[in-house]
Design a protein around this motif. Structure first.
Motif, PDB file in Angstrom:
ATOM      1  N   ARG B  12      36.533 -35.564  26.561  1.00  7.71           N
ATOM      2  CA  ARG B  12      37.176 -36.380  25.542  1.00  7.71           C
ATOM      3  C   ARG B  12      37.074 -37.835  25.962  1.00  7.71           C
ATOM      4  O   ARG B  12      37.457 -38.185  27.081  1.00  7.71           O
ATOM      5  N   LEU B  13      36.542 -38.661  25.096  1.00 12.06           N
ATOM      6  CA  LEU B  13      36.381 -40.079  25.371  1.00 12.06           C
ATOM      7  C   LEU B  13      37.012 -40.902  24.269  1.00 12.06           C
ATOM      8  O   LEU B  13      37.012 -40.506  23.093  1.00 12.06           O
ATOM      9  N   GLN B  14      37.514 -42.048  24.675  1.00 11.24           N
ATOM     10  CA  GLN B  14      37.959 -42.997  23.661  1.00 11.24           C
ATOM     11  C   GLN B  14      36.734 -43.771  23.175  1.00 11.24           C
ATOM     12  O   GLN B  14      35.773 -43.991  23.934  1.00 11.24           O
ATOM     13  N   GLU B  15      36.764 -44.164  21.946  1.00  8.51           N
ATOM     14  CA  GLU B  15      35.657 -44.935  21.388  1.00  8.51           C
ATOM     15  C   GLU B  15      35.346 -46.124  22.296  1.00  8.51           C
ATOM     16  O   GLU B  15      36.248 -46.873  22.694  1.00  8.51           O
ATOM     17  N   GLY B  16      34.060 -46.280  22.647  1.00  7.07           N
ATOM     18  CA  GLY B  16      33.647 -47.373  23.517  1.00  7.07           C
ATOM     19  C   GLY B  16      33.644 -47.036  24.999  1.00  7.07           C
ATOM     20  O   GLY B  16      33.120 -47.819  25.811  1.00  7.07           O
ATOM     21  N   GLU B  17      34.191 -45.871  25.367  1.00  8.78           N
ATOM     22  CA  GLU B  17      34.277 -45.483  26.781  1.00  8.78           C
ATOM     23  C   GLU B  17      33.012 -44.727  27.173  1.00  8.78           C
ATOM     24  O   GLU B  17      32.827 -43.562  26.818  1.00  8.78           O
ATOM     25  N   SER B  18      32.144 -45.335  27.927  1.00 13.44           N
ATOM     26  CA  SER B  18      30.859 -44.724  28.299  1.00 13.44           C
ATOM     27  C   SER B  18      31.050 -43.612  29.329  1.00 13.44           C
ATOM     28  O   SER B  18      31.980 -43.662  30.145  1.00 13.44           O
ATOM     29  N   SER B  19      30.143 -42.642  29.305  1.00 13.09           N
ATOM     30  CA  SER B  19      30.205 -41.532  30.262  1.00 13.09           C
ATOM     31  C   SER B  19      28.862 -40.816  30.296  1.00 13.09           C
ATOM     32  O   SER B  19      27.907 -41.224  29.611  1.00 13.09           O
ATOM     33  N   SER B  20      28.795 -39.764  31.115  1.00 14.64           N
ATOM     34  CA  SER B  20      27.552 -38.998  31.256  1.00 14.64           C
ATOM     35  C   SER B  20      27.835 -37.513  31.238  1.00 14.64           C
ATOM     36  O   SER B  20      28.877 -37.058  31.732  1.00 14.64           O
ATOM     37  N   ASP B  39      26.328 -29.888  15.738  1.00 15.47           N
ATOM     38  CA  ASP B  39      27.582 -30.149  15.025  1.00 15.47           C
ATOM     39  C   ASP B  39      28.204 -28.823  14.607  1.00 15.47           C
ATOM     40  O   ASP B  39      27.498 -27.824  14.413  1.00 15.47           O
ATOM     41  N   PRO B  40      29.542 -28.791  14.431  1.00 18.96           N
ATOM     42  CA  PRO B  40      30.210 -27.536  14.055  1.00 18.96           C
ATOM     43  C   PRO B  40      29.613 -26.932  12.787  1.00 18.96           C
ATOM     44  O   PRO B  40      29.406 -27.628  11.786  1.00 18.96           O
ATOM     45  N   GLY B  41      29.307 -25.638  12.833  1.00 17.59           N
ATOM     46  CA  GLY B  41      28.781 -24.951  11.664  1.00 17.59           C
ATOM     47  C   GLY B  41      27.324 -25.244  11.365  1.00 17.59           C
ATOM     48  O   GLY B  41      26.815 -24.841  10.307  1.00 17.59           O
ATOM     49  N   THR B  76      26.538 -44.456  25.863  1.00 15.83           N
ATOM     50  CA  THR B  76      27.043 -45.824  26.022  1.00 15.83           C
ATOM     51  C   THR B  76      27.842 -46.222  24.782  1.00 15.83           C
ATOM     52  O   THR B  76      27.364 -46.102  23.659  1.00 15.83           O
ATOM     53  N   ALA B  77      29.063 -46.676  25.026  1.00 17.81           N
ATOM     54  CA  ALA B  77      29.952 -47.131  23.940  1.00 17.81           C
ATOM     55  C   ALA B  77      29.977 -46.142  22.786  1.00 17.81           C
ATOM     56  O   ALA B  77      29.585 -46.479  21.655  1.00 17.81           O
ATOM     57  N   PRO B  78      30.399 -44.896  23.050  1.00 20.46           N
ATOM     58  CA  PRO B  78      30.332 -43.875  21.996  1.00 20.46           C
ATOM     59  C   PRO B  78      31.237 -44.178  20.813  1.00 20.46           C
ATOM     60  O   PRO B  78      32.253 -44.882  20.934  1.00 20.46           O
ATOM     61  N   LYS B  79      30.846 -43.610  19.670  1.00 25.62           N
ATOM     62  CA  LYS B  79      31.614 -43.708  18.437  1.00 25.62           C
ATOM     63  C   LYS B  79      32.061 -42.307  18.024  1.00 25.62           C
ATOM     64  O   LYS B  79      31.461 -41.308  18.460  1.00 25.62           O
ATOM     65  N   PRO B  80      33.071 -42.203  17.168  1.00 19.79           N
ATOM     66  CA  PRO B  80      33.528 -40.871  16.739  1.00 19.79           C
ATOM     67  C   PRO B  80      32.409 -39.995  16.180  1.00 19.79           C
ATOM     68  O   PRO B  80      32.440 -38.770  16.359  1.00 19.79           O
ATOM     69  N   GLU B  81      31.414 -40.585  15.550  1.00 18.31           N
ATOM     70  CA  GLU B  81      30.320 -39.793  14.983  1.00 18.31           C
ATOM     71  C   GLU B  81      29.405 -39.187  16.052  1.00 18.31           C
ATOM     72  O   GLU B  81      28.535 -38.364  15.736  1.00 18.31           O
ATOM     73  N   GLY B 100       7.351 -19.209  29.948  1.00 20.65           N
ATOM     74  CA  GLY B 100       7.059 -19.278  28.531  1.00 20.65           C
ATOM     75  C   GLY B 100       8.270 -19.169  27.642  1.00 20.65           C
ATOM     76  O   GLY B 100       8.120 -19.128  26.434  1.00 20.65           O
ATOM     77  N   ARG B 101       9.474 -19.152  28.197  1.00 21.10           N
ATOM     78  CA  ARG B 101      10.658 -19.075  27.359  1.00 21.10           C
ATOM     79  C   ARG B 101      11.588 -20.234  27.657  1.00 21.10           C
ATOM     80  O   ARG B 101      11.543 -20.840  28.702  1.00 21.10           O
ATOM     81  N   LEU B 102      12.411 -20.487  26.683  1.00 23.74           N
ATOM     82  CA  LEU B 102      13.344 -21.591  26.754  1.00 23.74           C
ATOM     83  C   LEU B 102      14.717 -21.042  27.103  1.00 23.74           C
ATOM     84  O   LEU B 102      15.184 -20.092  26.473  1.00 23.74           O
ATOM     85  N   TYR B 103      15.383 -21.625  28.112  1.00 19.51           N
ATOM     86  CA  TYR B 103      16.695 -21.171  28.535  1.00 19.51           C
ATOM     87  C   TYR B 103      17.720 -22.260  28.271  1.00 19.51           C
ATOM     88  O   TYR B 103      17.562 -23.387  28.730  1.00 19.51           O
ATOM     89  N   PHE B 104      18.764 -21.888  27.555  1.00 15.66           N
ATOM     90  CA  PHE B 104      19.782 -22.838  27.135  1.00 15.66           C
ATOM     91  C   PHE B 104      21.000 -22.791  28.043  1.00 15.66           C
ATOM     92  O   PHE B 104      21.425 -21.727  28.486  1.00 15.66           O
ATOM     93  N   GLY B 105      21.599 -23.960  28.267  1.00 20.96           N
ATOM     94  CA  GLY B 105      22.913 -24.021  28.879  1.00 20.96           C
ATOM     95  C   GLY B 105      23.990 -23.739  27.847  1.00 20.96           C
ATOM     96  O   GLY B 105      23.710 -23.564  26.657  1.00 20.96           O
ATOM     97  N   ARG B 106      25.244 -23.685  28.316  1.00 18.61           N
ATOM     98  CA  ARG B 106      26.369 -23.340  27.436  1.00 18.61           C
ATOM     99  C   ARG B 106      26.860 -24.531  26.631  1.00 18.61           C
ATOM    100  O   ARG B 106      27.634 -24.372  25.699  1.00 18.61           O
ATOM    101  N   GLY B 107      26.425 -25.731  27.002  1.00 20.45           N
ATOM    102  CA  GLY B 107      26.776 -26.899  26.219  1.00 20.45           C
ATOM    103  C   GLY B 107      27.985 -27.653  26.743  1.00 20.45           C
ATOM    104  O   GLY B 107      28.820 -27.108  27.484  1.00 20.45           O
ATOM    105  N   THR B 108      28.060 -28.927  26.374  1.00 19.78           N
ATOM    106  CA  THR B 108      29.234 -29.764  26.623  1.00 19.78           C
ATOM    107  C   THR B 108      29.769 -30.207  25.268  1.00 19.78           C
ATOM    108  O   THR B 108      29.035 -30.806  24.471  1.00 19.78           O
ATOM    109  N   GLN B 109      31.035 -29.897  25.017  1.00 21.80           N
ATOM    110  CA  GLN B 109      31.669 -30.294  23.759  1.00 21.80           C
ATOM    111  C   GLN B 109      32.270 -31.680  23.930  1.00 21.80           C
ATOM    112  O   GLN B 109      33.223 -31.865  24.686  1.00 21.80           O
ATOM    113  N   LEU B 110      31.707 -32.656  23.247  1.00 20.69           N
ATOM    114  CA  LEU B 110      32.145 -34.043  23.348  1.00 20.69           C
ATOM    115  C   LEU B 110      32.995 -34.407  22.140  1.00 20.69           C
ATOM    116  O   LEU B 110      32.596 -34.192  20.996  1.00 20.69           O
ATOM    117  N   THR B 111      34.166 -34.976  22.423  1.00 18.86           N
ATOM    118  CA  THR B 111      35.036 -35.496  21.373  1.00 18.86           C
ATOM    119  C   THR B 111      35.272 -36.966  21.650  1.00 18.86           C
ATOM    120  O   THR B 111      35.693 -37.334  22.746  1.00 18.86           O
TER     121      THR B 111
END
Lengths: 115, 114
Positions: B12-20, B39-41, B76-81, B100-111
């Motif tokens: 969870r980040l506040q708008e403008g708060e950069s992270s990785s 995006d959801p759905g 950098t300087a994230p926005k709600p979108e 020959g196959r693609l392996y996915f991680g579980r993901g990071t949910q960013l808000t």
């Protein structure tokens, strides 16, 4: 240009029922894929196809079947649905094989619940 | 055992708060690393492909980098979108699997909140 279209968006099945998830793409891609996405888990490959008439198993093919009669369509068949098949199913396509780092284009998924 | 591990699971980040965001992988012979946004759905949407250590790609507020064992998605300087789940996927010889196959991680949910 619609990209990859999946139908239906939602479906509830009873244990033992069967259904077909539809997938069609209008990008003239030879490669198509079916993935499932379970909560908190990475996408898992179910089946893939390298062209019309050619399909192969992915990581988790048990309980599913596919066919590829045309370039555009790649339906996924569930026979004798089980609760373990409750998931969100994504169809994807790519211009080249994913082995050649060709990005995947995904549909918006079918959310399936088996009760 | 996951061959592709993403961290954190949620951020969870506040708008403008950069992270990785981090994606680490166990691969011999990496052929490509992909970042997707979901995006959801909706289905995942392609963002970047990285091929070799030291490579960087940028798109708007996002920059992806790659080392021999991990990739970072810098925001950098994230926005709600920018709120979404970010998925990492690896193409290569993953231990215990086949090429020959693609392996996915579980993901990071960013808000990103205003």
């Amino acid at each position: 240009n619609a990209g990859v279209t999946q139908t239906p968006k939602f479906r509830i099945l009873k244990i033992g029922q069967s259904m077909t998830l539809q997938c069609t793409q209008d990008m003239n891609h030879n490669y198509m894929y079916w993935y499932r996405q379970d909560p908190g888990m990475g996408l898992k490959l179910i089946y893939y196809s390298v062209g019309a008439g050619i399909t192969d198993k992915g990581e988790v093919p048990n309980g599913y079947n596919v066919s590829r009669s045309t370039t555009e369509d790649f339906p996924l068949r569930l026979e004798l649905a089980a609760p373990s098949q409750t998931s969100v199913y994504f169809c994807a396509s790519s211009y080249l094989s994913s082995s050649y780092n060709s990005p995947l284009h995904f549909g918006n998924g079918t959310r399936l619940t088996v009760t | 055992e996951d061959q592709v591990t993403q961290s954190p699971e949620a951020l969870r980040l506040q708008e403008g708060e950069s992270s990785s965001l981090n994606c680490s992988y166990t691969v011999s012979g990496l052929r490509g690393l992909f970042w997707y946004r979901q995006d959801p759905g909706k289905g995942p949407e392609f963002l970047f492909t990285l091929y070799s250590a030291g490579e960087e790609k940028e798109k708007e507020r996002l920059k992806a980098t790659l080392t021999k064992k991990e990739s970072f998605l810098h925001i950098t300087a994230p926005k709600p979108e920018d709120s979404a789940t970010y998925l990492c996927a690896v193409q290569g010889v993953v231990r215990g699997s086949t090429l020959g196959r693609l392996y996915f991680g579980r993901g990071t949910q960013l808000t990103v909140w205003p």
